[in-house]
Motif scaffolding. Structure first.
Motif, PDB file in Angstrom:
ATOM      1  N   SER A   4       0.822  -1.210   0.000  1.00 14.27           N
ATOM      2  CA  SER A   4       0.000   0.000   0.000  1.00 14.27           C
ATOM      3  C   SER A   4       0.856   1.260   0.000  1.00 14.27           C
ATOM      4  O   SER A   4       0.342   2.356  -0.125  1.00 14.27           O
ATOM      5  N   ASP A   5       2.171   1.095   0.175  1.00 11.12           N
ATOM      6  CA  ASP A   5       3.082   2.229   0.165  1.00 11.12           C
ATOM      7  C   ASP A   5       3.092   2.854  -1.228  1.00 11.12           C
ATOM      8  O   ASP A   5       3.312   2.156  -2.224  1.00 11.12           O
ATOM      9  N   PRO A   6       2.851   4.188  -1.326  1.00 10.73           N
ATOM     10  CA  PRO A   6       2.776   4.827  -2.654  1.00 10.73           C
ATOM     11  C   PRO A   6       4.040   4.663  -3.488  1.00 10.73           C
ATOM     12  O   PRO A   6       3.974   4.528  -4.715  1.00 10.73           O
ATOM     13  N   LEU A   9       3.913   1.252  -4.883  1.00  9.97           N
ATOM     14  CA  LEU A   9       2.881   1.190  -5.915  1.00  9.97           C
ATOM     15  C   LEU A   9       3.375   1.811  -7.221  1.00  9.97           C
ATOM     16  O   LEU A   9       3.176   1.249  -8.304  1.00  9.97           O
ATOM     17  N   SER A  10       4.014   2.964  -7.142  1.00  8.21           N
ATOM     18  CA  SER A  10       4.550   3.599  -8.347  1.00  8.21           C
ATOM     19  C   SER A  10       5.541   2.689  -9.052  1.00  8.21           C
ATOM     20  O   SER A  10       5.537   2.567 -10.286  1.00  8.21           O
ATOM     21  N   ALA A  11       6.399   2.029  -8.264  1.00 11.43           N
ATOM     22  CA  ALA A  11       7.384   1.116  -8.853  1.00 11.43           C
ATOM     23  C   ALA A  11       6.698  -0.081  -9.502  1.00 11.43           C
ATOM     24  O   ALA A  11       7.117  -0.545 -10.572  1.00 11.43           O
ATOM     25  N   GLU A  12       5.645  -0.584  -8.879  1.00 11.62           N
ATOM     26  CA  GLU A  12       4.879  -1.693  -9.467  1.00 11.62           C
ATOM     27  C   GLU A  12       4.302  -1.309 -10.823  1.00 11.62           C
ATOM     28  O   GLU A  12       4.354  -2.085 -11.786  1.00 11.62           O
ATOM     29  N   ILE A  13       3.719  -0.124 -10.883  1.00  4.59           N
ATOM     30  CA  ILE A  13       3.102   0.320 -12.139  1.00  4.59           C
ATOM     31  C   ILE A  13       4.170   0.499 -13.211  1.00  4.59           C
ATOM     32  O   ILE A  13       3.990   0.088 -14.360  1.00  4.59           O
ATOM     33  N   PRO A  32       5.784  -1.573 -23.587  1.00  4.51           N
ATOM     34  CA  PRO A  32       5.164  -0.776 -22.518  1.00  4.51           C
ATOM     35  C   PRO A  32       6.161   0.213 -21.909  1.00  4.51           C
ATOM     36  O   PRO A  32       7.339  -0.105 -21.738  1.00  4.51           O
ATOM     37  N   ARG A  33       5.665   1.412 -21.606  1.00  2.00           N
ATOM     38  CA  ARG A  33       6.435   2.372 -20.835  1.00  2.00           C
ATOM     39  C   ARG A  33       5.460   3.169 -19.966  1.00  2.00           C
ATOM     40  O   ARG A  33       5.022   4.256 -20.333  1.00  2.00           O
ATOM     41  N   PRO A  34       5.060   2.612 -18.818  1.00  2.00           N
ATOM     42  CA  PRO A  34       4.100   3.324 -17.966  1.00  2.00           C
ATOM     43  C   PRO A  34       4.646   4.676 -17.522  1.00  2.00           C
ATOM     44  O   PRO A  34       5.797   4.788 -17.095  1.00  2.00           O
ATOM     45  N   VAL A  35       3.809   5.693 -17.667  1.00  2.00           N
ATOM     46  CA  VAL A  35       4.161   7.045 -17.248  1.00  2.00           C
ATOM     47  C   VAL A  35       3.395   7.328 -15.956  1.00  2.00           C
ATOM     48  O   VAL A  35       2.175   7.491 -15.965  1.00  2.00           O
ATOM     49  N   TRP A 116      -5.060  -1.165 -11.783  1.00  2.56           N
ATOM     50  CA  TRP A 116      -4.353  -0.183 -10.984  1.00  2.56           C
ATOM     51  C   TRP A 116      -5.189   0.919 -10.364  1.00  2.56           C
ATOM     52  O   TRP A 116      -4.818   1.466  -9.324  1.00  2.56           O
ATOM     53  N   HIS A 117      -6.296   1.308 -10.986  1.00  2.00           N
ATOM     54  CA  HIS A 117      -6.904   2.574 -10.592  1.00  2.00           C
ATOM     55  C   HIS A 117      -7.448   2.605  -9.165  1.00  2.00           C
ATOM     56  O   HIS A 117      -7.313   3.618  -8.479  1.00  2.00           O
TER      57      HIS A 117
END
Length: 200
Positions: A4-6, A9-13, A32-35, A116-117
């Motif tokens: 749940s750590d932001p 989460l950012s790293a996961e995405i 893929p290149r998630p922004v 993700w949302h």
């Protein structure tokens, strides 16, 4: 580290490759290149559609003419717009979906939002102002089935916490000419609201 750590989460995405096969099969045949551009505590949430080709190349959201127009609509300069302590940018898909054979933008893959949302929204918490950009964001966040014009025209029903906008693409220049109330009535209220919340 908790999932749940932001930061986690950012790293996961950023590491997500769910759509690799889907993107490889597009006309652009890209990877893929998630922004990812959000941080808890942001005052404004911009919920858009999906990165375009220029954003895919830059790795930074709205680094294109649509971004120039959106920043004008919001009354923000680039420094304010890209300050993640003030502005979170969460599109319906974090990656560029690619082009079809006619070089038209493909829609954001639903699997991105489904994956993700809800986690991103939980991480962001309560955001004073949400700006929904384009029909895909309107439908996802509001559950509406009306067209973009009807949804944007009803902006007073959701203000001051939510504003609905068309996509700032050059393709909507004719729409802006046909709907002068958008720039004359909605944008002044939106710009004032943006200033109020980012300086609160």
């Amino acid at each position: 580290m908790s999932t749940s750590d932001p930061t986690h989460l950012s790293a996961e995405i950023r590491a997500c490759r769910l759509c690799a096969d889907r993107f490889a099969a597009t006309h652009t045949a890209h990877e893929p290149r998630p922004v990812v551009w959000f941080r808890p505590g942001a005052r404004v949430l911009i919920a858009g559609q999906a990165p375009g080709a220029r954003v895919h190349a830059s790795g930074r959201p709205f680094t294109d003419p649509s971004g120039d127009r959106l920043r004008d609509w919001l009354g923000l300069d680039e420094v304010q717009f890209y300050d993640r302590d003030r502005v979170a940018i969460v599109p319906m898909a974090f990656c560029f979906p690619g082009y079809d054979a006619r070089k038209a933008d493909l829609p954001p893959p639903p699997i991105c939002g489904e994956t993700w949302h809800h986690r991103v929204m939980d991480a962001l918490g309560d955001v004073p102002l949400t700006v929904l950009v384009g029909g895909h964001a309107h439908k996802y966040h509001l559950g509406v089935r009306t067209g973009v014009t009807e949804t944007v025209a009803a902006w007073r029903d959701r203000a001051p916490s939510v504003f609905t906008l068309p996509h700032p693409s050059w393709r909507n220049t004719a729409w802006l000419r046909k709907n002068p109330w958008f720039e004359g009535d909605l944008l002044p209220v939106l710009r004032q609201r943006v200033q109020d919340v980012i300086h609160d």
